[in-house]
Design an enzyme around this catalytic site. Structure first.
Site, PDB file in Angstrom:
ATOM      1  CD  GLU A 273      -1.053   0.142   1.188  1.00 48.22           C
ATOM      2  OE1 GLU A 273      -0.643   0.339   0.029  1.00 48.22           O
ATOM      3  OE2 GLU A 273      -0.897   0.962   2.108  1.00 48.22           O
TER       4      GLU A 273
ATOM      5  CB  THR B 272       2.119   8.780  -5.878  1.00 48.98           C
ATOM      6  OG1 THR B 272       2.873   8.566  -7.052  1.00 48.98           O
ATOM      7  CG2 THR B 272       2.248   7.589  -4.948  1.00 48.98           C
TER       8      THR B 272
ATOM      9  N   GLY C 119      -5.789   9.267  -4.663  1.00 48.32           N
ATOM     10  CA  GLY C 119      -6.964   8.570  -4.139  1.00 48.32           C
ATOM     11  C   GLY C 119      -7.011   8.659  -2.614  1.00 48.32           C
ATOM     12  CG  ASP C 120      -3.949   7.016  -0.381  1.00 50.17           C
ATOM     13  OD1 ASP C 120      -4.830   6.150  -0.544  1.00 50.17           O
ATOM     14  OD2 ASP C 120      -2.731   6.792  -0.520  1.00 50.17           O
TER      15      ASP C 120
ATOM     16  CB  THR D  29     -11.616   7.976  -7.664  1.00 46.63           C
ATOM     17  OG1 THR D  29     -10.744   6.847  -7.490  1.00 46.63           O
ATOM     18  CG2 THR D  29     -12.190   8.368  -6.299  1.00 46.63           C
TER      19      THR D  29
ATOM     20  N   GLY E 120     -12.953  12.708 -12.760  1.00 47.82           N
ATOM     21  CA  GLY E 120     -13.707  12.910 -11.524  1.00 47.82           C
ATOM     22  C   GLY E 120     -14.095  11.602 -10.872  1.00 47.82           C
TER      23      GLY E 120
ATOM     24  CE  LYS F 210      -2.746   1.479  -1.956  1.00 39.65           C
ATOM     25  NZ  LYS F 210      -2.262   2.468  -2.919  1.00 39.65           N
ATOM     26  N   GLY F 211      -3.084   4.018   4.477  1.00 38.94           N
ATOM     27  CA  GLY F 211      -3.745   4.367   5.735  1.00 38.94           C
ATOM     28  C   GLY F 211      -3.252   5.708   6.264  1.00 38.94           C
TER      29      GLY F 211
ATOM     30  CB  THR G   3       9.665   3.959   4.348  1.00 44.12           C
ATOM     31  OG1 THR G   3       9.577   3.871   5.765  1.00 44.12           O
ATOM     32  CG2 THR G   3      10.734   4.973   3.961  1.00 44.12           C
TER      33      THR G   3
END
Ligand code: RIB
Ligand code: NA
Length: 304
Positions: free
Chosen positions: A136, A247, A250-251, A217, A222, A41-42, A13
């Site tokens: 995580e 935020t 990257g995910d 990344t 780039g 992240k998952g 959360t």
């Protein structure tokens, strides 16, 4: 139905405060907005793959009363492991006016997803096209999932985030694509990574540990892509955009990469990275993590 992209990873959360700048130790500052979102992240990576059209599944652990159960199952075809004795993971996030962030995660139930739980997904996992893992959840659980995938010929993407200094060397050997950001690459290699040249140098170092490919990344610069079979490294620049909230960028990139690896396996990795950069660039232009990730229908058809 076949689940082509499987993520074994975290649900959190996100408790997000927007403030002019990040506070210093011992300091209280006024922020201008607060909201609660779905992150981890998952889950972020799984949701981005699903939004591009992937048949995806999330393997994770949350508190039994968690709203996660209804929310996530509605957007992805999920496999869930519940637990009643631990809280769903939480992330306290502060986003400054430059779109930069600082995050503290308390993983909670995520840490209770164990290697025994993976037995229940063995059959689905062996038929998937791509498995994605991060750090995580317990590292042993991630590593076990990656080994299971590799034994079945399923492509693996490993995102060592948040980074730990001493990562089990096995992670490199079971990664078809090892994908991290500049600070994670710095921690893992001990080398500075702020320029493209430095990223290529760190990338060679990581590649030599046994991965099939490495992607680092670099935000507005780039990314760099290195492949074991080509012994070259390529810099893939990205378009300049006005970042509101980086935020989960990257995910978004990794979720998109998983989608391309599953559905466009013959596209060169550099081209997948170029397209994933464009998907992630959309995500940074609005606030929030999952909520800012684009759907296929909102993206140029050239990306598909
Ligand atoms: O990568 C961004 C994510 O990191 C956030 O959604 C937060 O939950 C943390 O896990
Ligand atoms: Na965003």
């Amino acid at each position: 139905k076949a689940l082509d992209v499987i993520v074994v990873g975290s649900c959190m959360t996100d408790l997000v405060s927007q403030a002019p700048r990040l506070p210093k130790a011992g300091e209280t500052i006024h922020g201008h907005k607060f909201f609660i979102g779905f992150g981890g992240k998952g889950a972020n990576q799984c949701v981005q793959a699903a939004r591009l059209g992937a048949e995806s599944a999330m393997v994770c652990k949350v508190n039994h009363k968690s709203q996660w159960l209804t929310i996530v199952t509605s957007s992805i075809s999920s496999t869930f492991y519940q637990t009643s004795n631990a809280a769903t993971g939480a992330a306290s996030i502060i986003v400054n006016d430059a779109g930069e962030n600082a995050i503290v995660i308390v993983a909670g139930a995520n840490m209770l997803l164990n290697t025994e739980d993976l037995k229940d997904i063995q059959a689905s996992l062996s038929r998937a096209k791509v498995l994605v893992c991060q750090l995580e959840i317990s590292p042993q659980t991630s590593l076990k999932a990656m080994c299971m995938a590799q034994e079945s010929g399923v492509k693996t993407i490993f995102n060592p985030a948040p980074a730990i200094e001493f990562l089990d060397e096995e992670f490199y050997k079971v990664s078809d694509v090892f994908c991290c950001n500049e600070s994670e690459a710095e921690l893992l290699t001990g080398c500075p990574v702020s320029t493209v040249d430095e990223a290529e140098h760190a990338g060679q170092n990581l590649l030599a540990r046994g991965c099939g490919a490495v992607i680092i990344t670099l935000g507005p610069q780039g990314c760099v892509v290195l492949q074991a079979k080509e012994s070259t490294s390529k810099h893939i620049p990205t378009e300049a955009v006005k970042a509101v909230d980086t935020t989960g960028a990257g995910d978004s990139f990794i979720g998109a990469l998983a989608f391309y690896m599953a559905y466009y396996p013959t596209v060169p990795l550099e081209e997948m990275a170029r397209r994933a950069n464009r998907v992630a660039a959309v995500s940074v232009q609005t606030m929030g993590t999952q909520i800012s990730f684009p759907f296929k229908k909102h993206l140029p058809s050239a990306l598909f």
